[in-house]
Scaffold this motif. Structure first.
Motif: not given
Length: 414
Positions: A21, A24-25, A28, A183-186, A188
């Motif tokens: 997780q 992934q940040m 992006t 992070y919470t809103d994923q 871009d």
């Protein structure tokens, strides 16, 4: 103007967090991630394992906020990976620890945490400046006061709007912005960086050193792209780009090709989820072929194979051993044995006997190297070095030390 950092924030006391997780940040567009673990007592072993797991797959630095009580607490976090310690500055004891940590590990490794509940005064800003912090992480507060002390600031603001973020980032003393919503809103974050760039805010983003107009294209107006896994160098696939696909790859940080069969843009992974995140793009001497090095999520080939090049046409016998990856491969086997014991395995025998037995074997094999080195037969020395390296890797696995940590430390000693 230096690049402004875009930093995600994860509060670990809210929910379990996995290394993937966090990684992934980075994929992006995050330049770093702030991990906040204010639970008491802190599960230190879990936190350190998480830092190491991120470091094994990622080159992204981490900021670690916790209630540091001893210099040893700071040391464990800084030694676990590419990290900076974000420290409370509430009491005199906090400042004393910050000075100790700064003197021991370097000012660049230490940041001060100013929570929303803490009054911001001249005395506080002055004390932080004088007591060893390289910057302040300021939670939902005005940052102007810190600028008067020439103290860099990383504001924590849960914003998503690019214009609002640009306004926060504009002052010279602001190093970047931290947001939980990244992070919470994923979000871009690569797209956010390009929006910020259009407003004059410099960020760490991709920009080609050579314009597409200088590339030599084929008769269809396309340029071939050879795509490699960035760590192993394994060739994953070959595809094509037109100018639109190239620009979208640069903008998004995800490999985007031109589909010759469908005559449309094709962002690798939009259907399968097997995205390719760009690490670098290069071009050959004739400027007619692009070499892309990527982080591959899942399989590169639509057949489910890791690479599209899995069909052999002709071959002759040759040594496939890769000296650049053999240590990682042996270590992977040792770790697999540790996690999945096999009856009769010597590796599992060592793990079962414990650290004292492993240390004894490491010592014995080191002595065998010394003895063999006095012998004119170099083959014996070769065998003893291999025995030593194997037992050393068992020790590394037992104590949670990775080859990435070792090679990074060695690289820093040049």
């Amino acid at each position: 103007m230096s690049d402004k950092r875009i930093i995600g924030c994860i509060r670990m006391d809210k929910e379990p967090v996995a290394a993937d997780q966090i990684i992934q940040m980075e994929n992006t567009g995050a330049d770093s991630v702030l991990l906040i673990d204010d639970s008491m007592p802190v599960d230190e072993e879990r936190l350190i394992k998480l830092i190491k797991a991120v470091g094994e797959k990622s080159d992204m630095p981490l900021l670690i906020k916790r209630h540091y009580q001893r210099l040893e607490d700071v040391k464990k976090i800084l030694y676990a990976g590419d990290t900076q310690a974000v420290m409370d500055v509430v009491s005199a004891a906090d400042f004393h620890l910050m000075v100790e940590a700064s003197e021991r590990f370097g000012k660049d490794k230490i940041l001060a945490w100013i929570p929303e509940s803490q009054p911001v005064t001249d005395a506080l800003a002055s004390a932080v400046q004088q007591n060893g912090a390289s910057a302040c992480v300021v939670e939902n507060r005005d940052t102007e006061l810190f600028g008067t002390y020439h103290l860099p600031v990383l504001p924590v603001r849960n914003m998503t709007d690019a214009k609002e973020i640009a306004a926060v980032l504009e002052p010279d003393g602001v190093w970047g912005i931290i947001s939980e919503k990244f992070y919470t809103d994923q979000m871009d974050l690569m797209s956010l960086k390009y929006e910020l760039g259009s407003m004059g805010i410099a960020t760490n983003r991709f920009e080609s050193q050579i314009p597409f107009s200088e590339f030599k294209l084929n008769s269809d107006g396309l340029i071939p792209v050879v795509t490699q896994e960035y760590k192993t160098g394994k060739v994953l696939m070959v595809a094509y780009m037109n100018e639109e696909a190239f620009n979208e790859t640069i903008r998004s940080g995800r490999m985007t090709y031109w589909s010759r069969s469908r005559q449309e843009l094709w962002k690798k992974g939009d259907t399968s989820g097997h995205y390719q995140y760009v690490k670098s793009l290069g071009i050959d001497c004739d400027k007619d072929t692009i070499l892309a090095k990527v982080v591959q999520i899942g399989a590169a080939c639509h057949t489910g194979n890791e690479s599209c090049f899995f069909t052999n046409l002709v071959s002759k016998s040759y040594d496939t051993t890769n000296p650049m990856t053999i240590f990682d491969e042996v270590m992977a086997t040792i770790l697999h044995r540790k996690e999945n014991p096999k009856e009769g395995s010597y590796t599992n025998y060592l793990f079962d006997k414990g650290i004292d037995k492993i240390l004894k074997k490491v010592g014995e094999e080191a002595t065998e190297i010394v003895i063999a080195a006095k012998n004119p037969d170099s083959d014996e020395l070769k065998y003893e070095i291999c025995d030593f390296l194997y037992h050393m890797m068992v020790l590394m696995a037992e104590r949670g030390v990775t080859w990435k940590e070792i090679t990074k430390e060695l690289a820093g000693r040049h």
